[in-house]
Design a protein around this motif. Structure first.
Motif, mmCIF file in Angstrom:
data_model
loop_
_atom_site.group_PDB
_atom_site.id
_atom_site.type_symbol
_atom_site.label_atom_id
_atom_site.label_comp_id
_atom_site.label_asym_id
_atom_site.label_seq_id
_atom_site.Cartn_x
_atom_site.Cartn_y
_atom_site.Cartn_z
ATOM 1 N N GLU A 64 53.980 55.720 33.618
ATOM 2 C CA GLU A 64 55.127 56.321 34.296
ATOM 3 C C GLU A 64 55.138 57.821 34.032
ATOM 4 O O GLU A 64 54.910 58.264 32.909
ATOM 5 C CB GLU A 64 56.423 55.696 33.781
ATOM 6 C CG GLU A 64 56.561 54.261 34.235
ATOM 7 C CD GLU A 64 57.966 53.758 34.047
ATOM 8 O OE1 GLU A 64 58.908 54.578 34.068
ATOM 9 O OE2 GLU A 64 58.113 52.545 33.866
ATOM 10 N N ALA A 88 59.940 52.997 45.569
ATOM 11 C CA ALA A 88 59.893 52.240 44.304
ATOM 12 C C ALA A 88 60.543 50.870 44.476
ATOM 13 O O ALA A 88 60.013 49.852 44.015
ATOM 14 C CB ALA A 88 60.602 53.032 43.210
ATOM 15 N N PRO A 127 59.001 50.926 38.919
ATOM 16 C CA PRO A 127 59.802 52.109 38.594
ATOM 17 C C PRO A 127 59.312 53.349 39.353
ATOM 18 O O PRO A 127 58.133 53.427 39.727
ATOM 19 C CB PRO A 127 59.586 52.290 37.087
ATOM 20 C CG PRO A 127 58.978 51.025 36.601
ATOM 21 C CD PRO A 127 58.264 50.411 37.755
#
Lengths: 164, 187
Positions: free
Chosen positions: B106, B155, B161
């Motif tokens: 991420e 997303a 995410p």
């Protein structure tokens, strides 16, 4: 990478034509009519079958088959109205009104039969008709409420978009 | 991709969806005219084939027309539409859809579009280079460059995410750049 043209599968014109068929109000009302007629016929057959005290085996078998056929048509119409041609809010109000009118006529007919003949089958049909009328009224009230809620939200959004 | 027009667009989307739910035939014409091409482009990128994209587009619109009456959040028309298109494509291209989740990381900031931003690249070359990328990379780049969905909506659509979307987008851009370089497409 150009979008498909003319009537190629997936082209704008193709999808528009597809939508015309998918959104046909005739098809929706057709399925609603099928549902009502099949339900009424099944109710009559079941009333006759279940209220006659003595019936030959062949007649019982015939009633059973007719009830199954009627039930199959009811199931098919319900499936079509949920999976293939779901009713939009306006359609649901029209369909609900049709159902209330149709079942009211059915109940009036059954009531007439009760008064004239007093037969047990007529009582059975009247009872079933009253249940069907109750369901039809409940459906119409639900459809009207949903339509009113959507229409109110539509007015709110139009107002919000006008004022920017 | 966040702009001031987003709230207005969201209201307009909701209004259009509600008009469809009411059963206004004219609203369906508007819906199809507005979304036919973006949906087709998305499906064309995933399928890499005009005929397959046509079939997928047809299936998608049938599901849309049959399902819009039950759409619970009309304000989320866009992600709902692309979600249906995605499910239709996944059903058809399942064997191609290999999820690459193991090396996902991420990230907070989306790095600059270094694959194409500063360089003039032949559009046809981008088209060809995209075609050789894995379907998940093609999908990510197509969704982002269609500019119809926000990163948050992408997303939600891909069930991951936002940070992972950014990471995958970054990786997809690198792969696109490599594919373009292999073909000598930069001028």
């Amino acid at each position: 990478m150009n979008t498909p043209t003319n009537m190629q599968t997936g082209s704008l014109e193709y999808i528009r034509r597809l939508a015309q068929g998918e959104l046909s109000i005739k098809a929706r009302i057709g399925y609603v009519s099928l549902l009502l007629v099949a339900a009424a016929m099944t109710a009559v057959v079941l009333s006759l079958w279940l209220t006659e005290p003595v019936l030959p085996a062949r007649t019982q078998a015939a009633f059973g088959v007719m009830s199954l056929i009627g039930g199959a048509w009811v199931s098919f119409a319900l499936w079509a109205l949920t999976a293939r041609r779901p009713l939009f809010a306006r359609d649901a109000v029209i369909a609900g009104t049709l159902a209330v009118v149709f079942t009211s006529v059915f109940v009036a007919g059954a009531l007439g039969a009760v008064i004239v003949s007093g037969a047990a089958a007529a009582f059975g049909a009247l009872g079933t008709g009253v249940v069907m009328l109750g369901i039809a009224v409940w459906n119409l009230v639900s459809a009207s409420r949903r339509h009113a809620a959507l229409a109110a939200r539509r007015r709110e959004l139009e107002s919000a978009l006008r004022t920017g | 991709m966040s702009t001031n027009s987003e709230p207005i667009e969201a209201l307009a989307d909701e209004l259009l969806a509600i008009r469809c739910q009411l059963g206004e035939r004219a609203a369906f014409d508007v819906l199809i005219a507005r979304w036919h091409e973006p949906v087709w482009r998305y499906l064309r990128r995933l399928a890499n084939n005009d005929d397959v994209a046509g079939d997928l587009s047809q299936d998608t619109w049938i599901r849309v027309l049959r399902g819009i009456g039950a759409l619970r959040e009309p304000g989320k028309l866009r992600p709902w539409l692309f979600g249906i298109a995605r499910r239709v494509a996944m059903d058809r291209l399942r064997f191609e859809y290999v999820r690459r989740g193991a090396d996902d990381v991420e990230i907070d900031e989306l790095p600059a579009d270094d694959a194409t931003q500063d360089l003039e690249v032949d559009l046809a070359a981008i088209d060809t280079a995209l075609a050789v990328l894995p379907v998940s990379e093609r999908e990510m780049l197509t969704l982002f460059y269609l500019r119809e969905l926000s990163l948050a909506e992408i997303a939600a659509l891909l069930a991951m995410p936002v940070g992972t979307v950014k990471s995958r987008l970054y990786r997809a851009r690198l792969e696109l750049r490599r594919a373009l370089e292999t073909r000598g497409a930069f001028t």
